[in-house]
Design an enzyme around this catalytic site. Sequence first.
Site, PDB file in Angstrom:
ATOM      1  N   LYS A 116      26.874  81.152 -34.067  1.00  0.00           N
ATOM      2  CA  LYS A 116      27.686  80.357 -33.441  1.00  0.00           C
ATOM      3  C   LYS A 116      28.868  79.603 -34.340  1.00  0.00           C
ATOM      4  O   LYS A 116      29.762  79.296 -33.696  1.00  0.00           O
ATOM      5  CB  LYS A 116      27.050  79.076 -32.440  1.00  0.00           C
ATOM      6  CG  LYS A 116      26.123  79.878 -31.450  1.00  0.00           C
ATOM      7  CD  LYS A 116      25.424  78.824 -30.516  1.00  0.00           C
ATOM      8  CE  LYS A 116      24.602  79.493 -29.474  1.00  0.00           C
ATOM      9  NZ  LYS A 116      24.118  78.516 -28.492  1.00  0.00           N
ATOM     10  N   GLY A 164      19.931  80.679 -24.850  1.00  0.00           N
ATOM     11  CA  GLY A 164      19.006  80.853 -23.491  1.00  0.00           C
ATOM     12  C   GLY A 164      18.810  79.260 -23.443  1.00  0.00           C
ATOM     13  O   GLY A 164      17.857  78.747 -22.625  1.00  0.00           O
ATOM     14  N   GLY A 165      19.671  78.590 -23.902  1.00  0.00           N
ATOM     15  CA  GLY A 165      19.685  76.865 -23.399  1.00  0.00           C
ATOM     16  C   GLY A 165      18.725  76.330 -24.426  1.00  0.00           C
ATOM     17  O   GLY A 165      18.519  75.074 -23.968  1.00  0.00           O
ATOM     18  N   HIS A 208      30.090  73.892 -16.934  1.00  0.00           N
ATOM     19  CA  HIS A 208      30.014  75.228 -18.009  1.00  0.00           C
ATOM     20  C   HIS A 208      30.725  76.350 -16.751  1.00  0.00           C
ATOM     21  O   HIS A 208      30.230  76.502 -16.049  1.00  0.00           O
ATOM     22  CB  HIS A 208      28.643  75.626 -17.970  1.00  0.00           C
ATOM     23  CG  HIS A 208      28.220  76.839 -18.596  1.00  0.00           C
ATOM     24  ND1 HIS A 208      27.588  76.868 -19.763  1.00  0.00           N
ATOM     25  CD2 HIS A 208      28.690  78.101 -18.264  1.00  0.00           C
ATOM     26  CE1 HIS A 208      27.397  78.242 -20.218  1.00  0.00           C
ATOM     27  NE2 HIS A 208      28.155  78.863 -19.234  1.00  0.00           N
ATOM     28  N   LYS A 237      20.505  78.107 -16.547  1.00  0.00           N
ATOM     29  CA  LYS A 237      21.184  78.278 -15.356  1.00  0.00           C
ATOM     30  C   LYS A 237      20.264  78.665 -14.310  1.00  0.00           C
ATOM     31  O   LYS A 237      19.319  79.623 -14.463  1.00  0.00           O
ATOM     32  CB  LYS A 237      22.361  79.417 -15.621  1.00  0.00           C
ATOM     33  CG  LYS A 237      23.262  79.089 -16.531  1.00  0.00           C
ATOM     34  CD  LYS A 237      24.148  80.528 -16.779  1.00  0.00           C
ATOM     35  CE  LYS A 237      24.757  80.220 -18.028  1.00  0.00           C
ATOM     36  NZ  LYS A 237      25.366  81.500 -18.883  1.00  0.00           N
ATOM     37  N   GLU A 288      30.884  79.418 -26.574  1.00  0.00           N
ATOM     38  CA  GLU A 288      30.223  80.414 -27.469  1.00  0.00           C
ATOM     39  C   GLU A 288      30.640  81.976 -26.750  1.00  0.00           C
ATOM     40  O   GLU A 288      31.177  81.892 -25.351  1.00  0.00           O
ATOM     41  CB  GLU A 288      28.623  80.458 -27.422  1.00  0.00           C
ATOM     42  CG  GLU A 288      28.034  80.542 -26.193  1.00  0.00           C
ATOM     43  CD  GLU A 288      26.423  80.858 -26.216  1.00  0.00           C
ATOM     44  OE1 GLU A 288      26.153  81.539 -27.281  1.00  0.00           O
ATOM     45  OE2 GLU A 288      25.835  80.439 -25.324  1.00  0.00           O
ATOM     46  N   ASN A 290      29.039  85.482 -25.429  1.00  0.00           N
ATOM     47  CA  ASN A 290      27.727  86.282 -25.235  1.00  0.00           C
ATOM     48  C   ASN A 290      28.084  87.670 -25.153  1.00  0.00           C
ATOM     49  O   ASN A 290      29.035  88.137 -24.566  1.00  0.00           O
ATOM     50  CB  ASN A 290      27.093  85.680 -23.897  1.00  0.00           C
ATOM     51  CG  ASN A 290      26.543  84.681 -24.106  1.00  0.00           C
ATOM     52  OD1 ASN A 290      25.947  84.284 -25.018  1.00  0.00           O
ATOM     53  ND2 ASN A 290      26.587  83.498 -22.806  1.00  0.00           N
ATOM     54  N   ARG A 292      27.095  90.640 -24.433  1.00  0.00           N
ATOM     55  CA  ARG A 292      26.121  91.599 -23.450  1.00  0.00           C
ATOM     56  C   ARG A 292      26.627  91.165 -22.056  1.00  0.00           C
ATOM     57  O   ARG A 292      27.423  90.231 -21.867  1.00  0.00           O
ATOM     58  CB  ARG A 292      24.744  91.002 -23.741  1.00  0.00           C
ATOM     59  CG  ARG A 292      24.587  89.447 -23.408  1.00  0.00           C
ATOM     60  CD  ARG A 292      23.253  89.308 -23.365  1.00  0.00           C
ATOM     61  NE  ARG A 292      23.041  87.574 -23.654  1.00  0.00           N
ATOM     62  CZ  ARG A 292      23.276  86.658 -22.840  1.00  0.00           C
ATOM     63  NH1 ARG A 292      23.827  86.805 -21.515  1.00  0.00           N
ATOM     64  NH2 ARG A 292      23.086  85.338 -22.985  1.00  0.00           N
ATOM     65  N   ARG A 338      19.265  82.565  -8.418  1.00  0.00           N
ATOM     66  CA  ARG A 338      18.027  83.031  -9.299  1.00  0.00           C
ATOM     67  C   ARG A 338      16.778  82.611  -8.738  1.00  0.00           C
ATOM     68  O   ARG A 338      16.239  81.385  -8.496  1.00  0.00           O
ATOM     69  CB  ARG A 338      17.910  82.480 -10.789  1.00  0.00           C
ATOM     70  CG  ARG A 338      19.252  82.714 -11.564  1.00  0.00           C
ATOM     71  CD  ARG A 338      19.066  82.559 -12.985  1.00  0.00           C
ATOM     72  NE  ARG A 338      20.418  82.984 -13.573  1.00  0.00           N
ATOM     73  CZ  ARG A 338      20.355  83.094 -15.117  1.00  0.00           C
ATOM     74  NH1 ARG A 338      19.405  83.085 -15.651  1.00  0.00           N
ATOM     75  NH2 ARG A 338      21.751  82.935 -15.519  1.00  0.00           N
TER      76      ARG A 338
END
Length: 447
Positions: A116, A164-165, A208, A237, A288, A290, A292, A338
Amino acid sequence: MFKKILIANRAEIAVRIIRACRELGIESVAVYSTADRDSLHVRLADTSICIGPPPSSKSYLNMDAIISAALVSKCDALHPGYGFLAENAAFEQLCSKNGIVFIGPPAEVISLSGNKSMALEAMRKNRIPVIPGSDGNIKDARHALACARKIGYPVILKASFGGGGKGMRICSNPREMESMFSIAKSESASSFGMAEVYLEKYIKKPRHIEFQIIADNNGDAVCAGERECSIQRRHQKLLEEAPAGNLSERTRKTIREYAVRAANAVNYKNLGTIEFLVDENENFYFIEINSRIQVEHPVTEVVTGIDLIKEQIYMAAGLKNPYKAKEITINGHAIEMRINAEDSEHNFSPSPGKITDCIFPLGPGVRIDTFIRPGFIIPPFYDSLIAKLIVWGSSRQEAVSRSLRALDEFSIEGIKTTIPFQKKILSNQRFQEGNIHTHFIEEQFGL
Ligand code: ADP
């Protein structure tokens, strides 16, 4: 085009990738640990290979076992999904060394995105707004105190290789910094294998918002819109939306341009996500990259009509980015909820076990990405995400009422899930007004 793809993952994302392969006429090979023998991804794939016992370190993180499975089954490409080995540069290199195409960016891009403080440095060089913070990693507590004094409290200490926070500590004054610094450093070492931490100004009540990038092997990058991911519990999230509501068209367009610039700054290839924090005055800051596919990719798929997994496969196969020439339009509004095997009444503690019965919601505008079914036993070894409920509406309002309708139809018995908590979020007046930020859950529910 590829003939056979190995899916180096499990659960809903493995199922999602197998579906894309099937539609493209590409054979799929699933890998599984002994705990996942009865999992849906094993059933749906054309071939499946057991790669080890339940602990991830011995199965889904076991590079040699996965590469051997790909070689034995004669796969020409490998899709890593998210988590596990998806952002592991050494794994990408191992795939290439063995003549297997890794469906994702090359190792250099993975490394730069995963580090990062290096990614932030690349952004600063390219005049992309970043949160005021330390230039690179913090050496020691004295350095941290000096940086924080310059920036002004509150500040946030973050693990340079975090994800992952996890691995973040907020410090409101020098005293807190003195006690937090060594904790943050040792947490970073134990969770991510590297002790490096950096420091940023702590933005109060940010949103975010992240931007989906599609780039081909020539580095031709476009932005396929954004996702609002401010509904988080402890930086994780829980619910995502596309597009972001309550954002001026001007800011949305400007950040999209910066997201493409950020992708170009690191010579991005394949699909990736550029994350930004946006404050109350619509000032925005890169946080950041990511490298993927994201868990929340379906909301983008639903409003753009683009199959992002297929695009990853096309880009990895060397096809040109088709969206350089054609416009991406956003149609309506999508929400992803989720559904985790967690007890939201008791501190979201994991709730693995046997699903005795389940009924999935159906009807207009409803999609479910999952691997569960009645009788299935959720193993205790992995992530608690068991299903994603994705709902489309012609407006945000319709998406919200349809989500509530779908949640009412959704029943999972035998284990505890986050369905009741998702209902609370969607029924909340402030949520319905679109008045959200990353502390929404904490403020509204005290969690
Ligand atoms: P990770 O890679 O672990 O997901 P991120 O850098 O993406 O870490 O941050 C995760 C979340 O942490 C953000 O969505 C936001 O809620 C919070 N966060 C990160 N940096 C800051 C900051 N400087 N100020 C306020 N909140 C932050």
